[in-house]
Enzyme design. Structure first.
Site, PDB file in Angstrom:
ATOM      1  N   CYS A  34      63.746  17.757 -70.965  1.00  0.00           N
ATOM      2  CA  CYS A  34      62.476  17.026 -71.095  1.00  0.00           C
ATOM      3  C   CYS A  34      62.441  15.741 -70.292  1.00  0.00           C
ATOM      4  O   CYS A  34      61.398  15.102 -70.207  1.00  0.00           O
ATOM      5  CB  CYS A  34      62.227  16.706 -72.561  1.00  0.00           C
ATOM      6  SG  CYS A  34      63.528  15.664 -73.221  1.00  0.00           S
ATOM      7  N   CYS A 104      67.035  18.073 -78.452  1.00  0.00           N
ATOM      8  CA  CYS A 104      66.945  16.615 -78.437  1.00  0.00           C
ATOM      9  C   CYS A 104      68.238  15.976 -78.957  1.00  0.00           C
ATOM     10  O   CYS A 104      68.598  14.870 -78.553  1.00  0.00           O
ATOM     11  CB  CYS A 104      65.782  16.144 -79.298  1.00  0.00           C
ATOM     12  SG  CYS A 104      64.242  17.000 -78.943  1.00  0.00           S
TER      13      CYS A 104
END
Ligand code: FES
Length: 153
Positions: A34, A104
């Site tokens: 990301c 994440c």
């Protein structure tokens, strides 16, 4: 609810946020998936104990919560123990993350490893094996992505 209470707590009140001007070692990594970034600062004493740590994250709620929990987990621990911290241990300590947000949590684990590599380099220890671990992790993200694209075709 999508996020556990612990995730919400660490996201809204992150522990150990900020810069550390007199850090012994610094690790900075980017998430291949990301583009989010995490920086971690460690203060390490002569017995190789992490006496303090701080982080700065340019990332999503899960990145903030996992970074916050990771700093709590390694504070007061020997460097060798911090080195074996895995993203799944951090996620477990937060009572889980939604599956789509698992990537994440890798940011926190990699930043801790990057900071320890920085520390080992400063004290003249060989880091080639460790560096391989971090690189492998990145290439496995790329691989994962390739698989996702293939599946989508
Ligand atoms: Fe980038 Fe979560 S979406 S770290």
């Amino acid at each position: 609810m999508l996020y556990s209470e612990k995730v919400m707590d660490h996201f809204s009140h992150p522990r150990n946020v900020g810069e550390m001007p007199d850090a012994t070692a610094i690790g900075e990594v980017g998430n291949a998936k990301c583009g989010d970034i995490m920086k971690i600062y460690l203060k390490i004493d002569e017995n190789e104990i992490i006496t303090d740590c701080k982080f700065e994250t340019f990332g999503c709620a899960s990145a903030i919560a996992t970074s916050s929990m990771a700093t709590e987990l390694i504070k007061g621990k020997p460097v060798s123990e911090a080195l074996s911290l895995t993203n799944s241990a951090v996620v477990e300590a937060l009572d889980g993350l939604p599956p789509v947000k698992m990537h994440c949590s890798v940011l926190a684990e990699e930043a801790v490893k990057a900071a320890i590599i920085d520390y080992y380099k400063k004290i003249g220890r060989d880091t080639s094996e460790l560096e391989q671990m971090v690189i492998d992790c990145e290439s496995c993200h790329a691989h994962e992505e390739e698989q996702t694209h293939k599946a989508a075709e």
